[in-house]
Design a protein around this motif. Sequence first.
Motif, short mmCIF file in Angstrom:
data_model
loop_
_atom_site.label_atom_id
_atom_site.label_comp_id
_atom_site.label_asym_id
_atom_site.label_seq_id
_atom_site.Cartn_x
_atom_site.Cartn_y
_atom_site.Cartn_z
N ILE A 30 2.62 1.80 -3.53
CA ILE A 30 1.84 2.08 -4.75
C ILE A 30 2.08 3.49 -5.25
O ILE A 30 2.23 3.73 -6.45
CB ILE A 30 0.33 1.83 -4.47
CG1 ILE A 30 0.07 0.33 -4.32
CG2 ILE A 30 -0.52 2.42 -5.59
CD1 ILE A 30 -1.37 0.00 -3.97
N ARG A 31 2.18 4.44 -4.34
CA ARG A 31 2.35 5.83 -4.76
C ARG A 31 3.75 6.11 -5.31
O ARG A 31 3.98 7.17 -5.89
CB ARG A 31 2.07 6.77 -3.59
CG ARG A 31 2.98 6.60 -2.40
CD ARG A 31 2.49 7.41 -1.22
NE ARG A 31 3.35 7.30 -0.06
CZ ARG A 31 4.35 8.13 0.20
NH1 ARG A 31 4.61 9.14 -0.62
NH2 ARG A 31 5.09 7.97 1.29
N HIS A 32 4.66 5.18 -5.16
CA HIS A 32 6.01 5.35 -5.69
C HIS A 32 6.20 4.69 -7.05
O HIS A 32 7.31 4.72 -7.60
CB HIS A 32 7.04 4.78 -4.70
CG HIS A 32 7.07 5.48 -3.38
ND1 HIS A 32 7.63 6.74 -3.21
CD2 HIS A 32 6.59 5.12 -2.16
CE1 HIS A 32 7.51 7.11 -1.95
NE2 HIS A 32 6.88 6.14 -1.28
N ILE A 57 0.83 -1.21 0.00
CA ILE A 57 0.00 0.00 0.00
C ILE A 57 0.87 1.26 0.00
O ILE A 57 0.61 2.22 -0.74
CB ILE A 57 -0.95 -0.02 1.21
CG1 ILE A 57 -1.95 -1.18 1.07
CG2 ILE A 57 -1.69 1.31 1.33
CD1 ILE A 57 -2.81 -1.39 2.30
N LEU A 58 1.92 1.25 0.82
CA LEU A 58 2.80 2.41 0.86
C LEU A 58 3.61 2.57 -0.42
O LEU A 58 3.99 3.70 -0.79
CB LEU A 58 3.76 2.29 2.06
CG LEU A 58 3.12 2.37 3.45
CD1 LEU A 58 4.15 2.10 4.53
CD2 LEU A 58 2.47 3.74 3.66
N ASP A 94 6.43 4.25 -10.80
CA ASP A 94 6.70 5.17 -11.92
C ASP A 94 6.62 4.37 -13.21
O ASP A 94 7.54 3.63 -13.56
CB ASP A 94 8.08 5.80 -11.76
CG ASP A 94 8.34 6.89 -12.80
OD1 ASP A 94 7.44 7.13 -13.63
OD2 ASP A 94 9.43 7.49 -12.77
#
Length: 206
Positions: free
Chosen positions: A199-201, A196-197, A203
């Motif tokens: 996913i925002r990384h 979950i943490l 690219d």
Amino acid sequence: MCLIAKHNISLSCPNLHWQTEIHKLFSVMTSPRNSSRLRFWPMVAIMYILLCGGPYGIEEIVPQSGPTLAVFGMIFMAIFWGLPNILQTAELASALPLQGGAYSWYRESWGGFWGFQFGWLEWLSWMFDTALYPTLVAAYFTHFLWPDAGYLAVWLMSLSVIWISIWLNIRGLETVAKWSIYMSWFQILPVLCFIILGIRHIDISI
């Protein structure tokens, strides 16, 4: 010469007497009527604990080979190593539903001698393998949560893991199954948090 009566075994043949008694004991222990049964989710948890832990050092696969090769490598192992093991275990467990697992299968297939060899070698391999885990638990714990822990603290932590494992096994199969569910979630939840943490990384432009 051994004299064997219809309902009695002469004491003049102690080897045959003890072989017969051991065979009776084994028959009782491996009888399907005396086997403990696991429910579905405890069985899944035990399978996950035993098979999905991975070897020590697997964490370096992703940074050294890249995520693509790491994922395909794990999928390859799951299909060509894990799946055949699952299928053969399911087939043998259905054909020979005996208490004792692979030892019972070897004994029924190849006889008592090779069954003993398998049981002895399996016991030796697990003895050396499981000796690593208390040390690894203490090493991971002190590395991430208690870097200043002394030798005595690490030793006591390893000893605690050993005695907790012994207590669980003495309690029996149902207790082991229940705790396997807890340990499975204990292992899965950190992975889910990292996913979950992370996913925002992601690219996708690379």
